[in-house]
Enzyme design. Structure first.
Site, mmCIF file in Angstrom:
data_model
loop_
_atom_site.group_PDB
_atom_site.id
_atom_site.type_symbol
_atom_site.label_atom_id
_atom_site.label_comp_id
_atom_site.label_asym_id
_atom_site.label_seq_id
_atom_site.Cartn_x
_atom_site.Cartn_y
_atom_site.Cartn_z
ATOM 1 C CE LYS A 33 -31.780 -62.364 39.233
ATOM 2 N NZ LYS A 33 -31.719 -61.918 37.838
ATOM 3 C CB SER A 90 -24.459 -58.658 41.470
ATOM 4 O OG SER A 90 -25.859 -58.786 41.639
ATOM 5 C CD GLU A 107 -35.335 -48.776 36.308
ATOM 6 O OE1 GLU A 107 -34.443 -49.401 35.716
ATOM 7 O OE2 GLU A 107 -35.818 -47.704 35.885
ATOM 8 N N GLY A 164 -30.365 -45.672 39.325
ATOM 9 C CA GLY A 164 -30.277 -46.713 38.307
ATOM 10 C C GLY A 164 -31.553 -46.837 37.513
ATOM 11 C CG ASP A 218 -31.238 -49.521 33.568
ATOM 12 O OD1 ASP A 218 -31.253 -49.410 34.808
ATOM 13 O OD2 ASP A 218 -31.398 -50.604 32.986
ATOM 14 C CB SER A 246 -37.208 -59.703 44.097
ATOM 15 O OG SER A 246 -36.375 -58.659 44.545
#
Length: 324
Positions: free
Chosen positions: A56, A81, A207, A211, A213, A307
């Site tokens: 990030k 989060s 995923e 979750g 989506d 990640s």
């Protein structure tokens, strides 16, 4: 009429120049044991060694560093989060400004503590009843702050894509690249970089089962909204893909693999015992897809983005011991 994509290979290359000497060029690890288990040559891009412990920082710094001096001086707002929270907090500190972060009440304590440690102010909300975007937008408007979202921003996506760019610079052409998918920013940037370099590469998003989506959205051809998922992969507990990220991923992602929480735990244990690295649940999901056989027809050479590694010792022991 041609639609201009929100992020291009040139944007990722430009971000790489901006991040040089600021973000870490993280290591790429190999394991003969892993290769034998999955039947392919696997290259792990270890963003758990990135600043703040996750990819990030790349996107947060790339976006924040492009603000005008006046906007930067007024401060930055973000919602997250945990990992983007830390990334924006550190980017703000590096650039000489302040940050206010909207975080869910149940965010891991280690991530909140780290965010506060970088000097950010924390505003909490209930992730199951509150709208973090609305809260952050109202806060930014009230205080005159520049809002940097965790994935729904071209400069954020471009920054995240530098992880895949570095991986491919080191490995050369790969047949497939597995990337964890939450809001879709890491995948959008990675797919832009990878397909820009090697158009035939197979982009596989991963995923949590609860979750999915993005998987549902890709199948439907439009963004699908699901209940907020309950999963140990807190960085992937989103109810819908981003609008900008989905516009990229629907063009460039070839498939989505799903993994269970138990498979994620197994991958965390494998990474610790065999690779000697600590990986958080979201960071382990792409590795979990390989180890659990969720991806079939693997090519000879495969890349995986690990990640992040932001998990405290107590939670790591609890998760790897079979608890939640």
């Amino acid at each position: 009429m041609t639609t201009i994509p929100p992020v291009t290979l040139d944007d990722v290359l430009d971000a790489a120049t901006r991040l040089k000497g600021v973000a870490h060029r993280t290591p790429v690890l190999r394991s003969r044991t892993l290769d034998a288990l999955v039947g392919a040559e696997v290259h792990l891009k270890c963003e758990n060694f990135q600043r703040v412990g996750a990819f990030k920082f790349r996107g947060a710094y790339n976006a924040a560093s492009r603000l005008t001096p006046d906007r930067l001086a007024r401060g930055i707002a973000a919602y997250s989060s945990g990992n983007h929270a830390q990334a924006v907090a550190l980017a703000a500190r590096e650039l000489g400004t302040t940050a206010v972060i909207v975080m869910p009440e149940d965010a891991p304590g280690s991530k909140r503590a780290a965010t506060e440690g970088y000097g950010a102010e924390i505003v909490t909300y209930d992730r199951y009843t509150g709208d973090r975007v609305a809260i952050a937008e109202a806060l930014a408007a009230e205080r005159g702050l520049a809002l940097i979202p965790p994935y729904e921003h071209p400069h954020v996506m471009a920054g995240q894509g530098t992880a895949a760019l570095e991986l491919l610079e080191e490995t050369g052409e790969l047949g497939a690249l597995l990337v964890p998918v939450g809001g879709g920013g890491l995948m959008a940037g990675s797919a832009t970089a990878a397909k820009g370099r090697y158009p035939g590469i197979r982009m596989i998003g991963v995923e949590p089962e609860t979750g999915d989506d993005t998987r549902r959205s890709l199948e439907a051809g439009r963004r699908v909204d699901i209940p907020v998922p309950k999963t140990i992969a807190d960085g992937q507990a989103l109810h819908t893909p981003g609008e900008l990220t989905f516009s990229v991923n629907r063009r460039l992602v070839d498939e989505i693999a799903l993994v269970s929480d138990d498979e994620i735990r197994d991958a965390m244990r494998f990474a610790f015992e065999r690779l000697k690295i600590v990986v958080e649940p979201s960071g382990a999901s792409a590795l979990a897809a390989l180890l659990s056989g969720r991806v079939t027809g693997l090519p000879d050479r495969v890349g995986v983005i690990v990640s992040g590694g932001n998990v405290d010792a107590e939670r790591f022991v609890r998760l790897c011991g079979g608890g939640g």
